[in-house]
Design an enzyme around this catalytic site. Sequence first.
Site, PDB file in Angstrom:
ATOM      1  N   SER A  79      85.467  67.265 138.288  1.00 28.57           N
ATOM      2  CA  SER A  79      84.956  66.210 137.512  1.00 28.57           C
ATOM      3  C   SER A  79      84.169  67.069 136.589  1.00 28.57           C
ATOM      4  CB  SER A  79      84.049  65.130 138.205  1.00 28.57           C
ATOM      5  OG  SER A  79      83.406  64.552 137.172  1.00 28.57           O
TER       6      SER A  79
ATOM      7  N   HIS B 201      89.509  65.877 136.244  1.00 30.47           N
ATOM      8  CA  HIS B 201      88.975  64.484 136.392  1.00 30.47           C
ATOM      9  C   HIS B 201      88.041  64.087 135.294  1.00 30.47           C
ATOM     10  CE1 HIS B 201      88.128  60.947 139.004  1.00 30.47           C
ATOM     11  NE2 HIS B 201      87.186  61.240 138.720  1.00 30.47           N
TER      12      HIS B 201
ATOM     13  N   ASP C 251      85.500  61.302 134.162  1.00 38.88           N
ATOM     14  CA  ASP C 251      84.726  59.831 134.305  1.00 38.88           C
ATOM     15  C   ASP C 251      84.180  59.379 133.125  1.00 38.88           C
ATOM     16  OD1 ASP C 251      84.460  59.852 137.216  1.00 38.88           O
ATOM     17  OD2 ASP C 251      83.416  62.157 137.003  1.00 38.88           O
TER      18      ASP C 251
ATOM     19  N   MET D 226      82.394  56.227 131.708  1.00 38.17           N
ATOM     20  CA  MET D 226      81.419  55.238 131.721  1.00 38.17           C
ATOM     21  C   MET D 226      80.854  54.389 130.671  1.00 38.17           C
ATOM     22  SD  MET D 226      79.165  57.349 134.712  1.00 38.17           S
ATOM     23  CE  MET D 226      79.675  58.459 135.780  1.00 38.17           C
TER      24      MET D 226
ATOM     25  N   HIS E 239      89.403  58.458 135.091  1.00 37.06           N
ATOM     26  CA  HIS E 239      88.693  57.256 136.110  1.00 37.06           C
ATOM     27  C   HIS E 239      87.788  56.369 135.193  1.00 37.06           C
ATOM     28  CE1 HIS E 239      85.410  56.601 139.559  1.00 37.06           C
ATOM     29  NE2 HIS E 239      85.817  55.563 139.013  1.00 37.06           N
TER      30      HIS E 239
ATOM     31  N   MET F 181      85.232  53.722 134.611  1.00 37.81           N
ATOM     32  CA  MET F 181      84.248  52.806 135.222  1.00 37.81           C
ATOM     33  C   MET F 181      83.742  51.933 134.008  1.00 37.81           C
ATOM     34  SD  MET F 181      82.555  55.849 137.520  1.00 37.81           S
ATOM     35  CE  MET F 181      83.335  57.272 136.714  1.00 37.81           C
TER      36      MET F 181
ATOM     37  N   MET G  57      85.603  55.385 146.198  1.00 38.56           N
ATOM     38  CA  MET G  57      84.226  56.012 145.939  1.00 38.56           C
ATOM     39  C   MET G  57      83.482  56.176 147.167  1.00 38.56           C
ATOM     40  SD  MET G  57      84.256  56.453 142.830  1.00 38.56           S
ATOM     41  CE  MET G  57      82.604  57.129 142.552  1.00 38.56           C
TER      42      MET G  57
ATOM     43  N   GLY H 208      78.435  56.319 138.964  1.00 40.92           N
ATOM     44  CA  GLY H 208      77.393  56.359 137.817  1.00 40.92           C
ATOM     45  C   GLY H 208      76.800  57.674 137.501  1.00 40.92           C
TER      46      GLY H 208
ATOM     47  N   GLY I  75      76.568  62.077 139.087  1.00 41.29           N
ATOM     48  CA  GLY I  75      76.986  63.185 139.842  1.00 41.29           C
ATOM     49  C   GLY I  75      76.056  63.497 141.109  1.00 41.29           C
TER      50      GLY I  75
ATOM     51  N   ASP J  98      85.784  60.365 145.738  1.00 39.78           N
ATOM     52  CA  ASP J  98      84.833  60.704 144.611  1.00 39.78           C
ATOM     53  C   ASP J  98      83.522  60.599 144.824  1.00 39.78           C
ATOM     54  OD1 ASP J  98      84.031  61.115 141.943  1.00 39.78           O
ATOM     55  OD2 ASP J  98      85.280  59.816 141.035  1.00 39.78           O
ATOM     56  N   GLY J  99      82.751  61.597 144.900  1.00 36.72           N
ATOM     57  CA  GLY J  99      81.173  61.784 145.078  1.00 36.72           C
ATOM     58  C   GLY J  99      80.960  62.510 146.496  1.00 36.72           C
ATOM     59  N   GLY J 100      79.819  63.445 146.323  1.00 36.53           N
ATOM     60  CA  GLY J 100      79.457  64.070 147.467  1.00 36.53           C
ATOM     61  C   GLY J 100      80.244  64.892 148.113  1.00 36.53           C
TER      62      GLY J 100
ATOM     63  N   GLY K  68      82.424  67.517 141.743  1.00 37.84           N
ATOM     64  CA  GLY K  68      81.624  67.739 140.353  1.00 37.84           C
ATOM     65  C   GLY K  68      80.514  68.863 140.607  1.00 37.84           C
TER      66      GLY K  68
HETATM   67  C1  DX5 Z   1      80.514  59.224 139.958  1.00 39.34           C
HETATM   68  C2  DX5 Z   1      81.904  59.988 139.306  1.00 39.34           C
HETATM   69  C3  DX5 Z   1      82.193  61.180 140.304  1.00 39.34           C
HETATM   70  C4  DX5 Z   1      80.922  62.187 140.182  1.00 39.34           C
HETATM   71  C5  DX5 Z   1      81.451  63.116 141.568  1.00 39.34           C
HETATM   72  O1  DX5 Z   1      80.297  58.039 139.443  1.00 39.34           O
HETATM   73  O2  DX5 Z   1      82.766  59.040 139.510  1.00 39.34           O
HETATM   74  O3  DX5 Z   1      83.159  61.986 139.647  1.00 39.34           O
HETATM   75  O4  DX5 Z   1      80.993  62.991 138.968  1.00 39.34           O
HETATM   76  O5  DX5 Z   1      80.364  64.061 141.379  1.00 39.34           O
HETATM   77  P1  DX5 Z   1      79.759  64.874 142.776  1.00 39.34           P
HETATM   78  O6  DX5 Z   1      81.048  65.796 143.298  1.00 39.34           O
HETATM   79  O7  DX5 Z   1      78.630  65.649 141.830  1.00 39.34           O
HETATM   80  O8  DX5 Z   1      79.189  63.995 143.456  1.00 39.34           O
HETATM   81 ZN    ZN Z   2      85.256  59.807 138.997  1.00 37.95          ZN
END
Ligand code: DX5
Ligand code: ZN
Length: 216
Positions: free
Chosen positions: A8, A33, A35, A37, A66, A68, A137, A142, A144, A175-177, A197
């Site tokens: 991402s 990817h 994001d 928002m 993606h 959001m 998720m 919101g 990274g 997605d995330g962490g 990300g």
């Molecule tokens: C969060 C995003 C993710 C995010 C993941 O809202 O949708 O794609 O960038 O990032 P990391 O890998 O840094 O948690």
């Molecule tokens: Zn995402």
Amino acid sequence: MSHLIAPSILTANFLELRKEVEMINGSEADWLHLDIMDGVFVPNMTFGFPVIKLIKEISTKPLDTHLMIVEPDRHLESFLAAGADMLTVHYEACTHLDRTIDTIKSLGMKAGVAINPHTSVQLLENILPDLDLVLNMTVNPGYGAQSLIEYSYRKIRQLRELIAKTGSNALIQIDGGVGLANLAGLKEVGVDVFVVGNTVFASDDPVQTIRQLKEI
Ligand code: DX5
Ligand code: ZN
């Protein structure tokens, strides 16, 4: 199937966007990817159609987009025109999800549905056979660089079972962490596609980090 990695660009250096996309082109990443928002569905804003168009001009990887955003139906054709290959909408943002998915597919894009951490996977039972992708998720969307929510492991197992029960071919994406330390355990419970990300973009050698993520 071996797992896929979708970096991402949320935490990329936007002053160096061309270099960042070219880095991903030259890596073992499977998808790119994006994001998107809107500052309404999530408390942050990112970028829109003009930036996606520029990325599409130079990216050699499929654009995994993606959304959001609220009311995604208003913009499906514009995302196609900008170059999205896969479009994922949030369950929580769609009143008529079945219609939204039909439209995405009839436009020729792959269709995904994302669910927030607190949303039960069971709510997807009826729509699963129609999906190419389910995005669970693993952080509150919101931002990274957050930590993966622990109950995600249970949800991924439930989703795996539900996909088998409904005969769906949908891939499970999270997605995330995600990082080098937890990817193996997440793969074991059934994840197919990892959005990554911060682990990639904060690394000294992102290409090598993507390679390590692929080799797990
Ligand atoms: C969060 C995003 C993710 C995010 C993941 O809202 O949708 O794609 O960038 O990032 P990391 O890998 O840094 O948690
Ligand atoms: Zn995402």
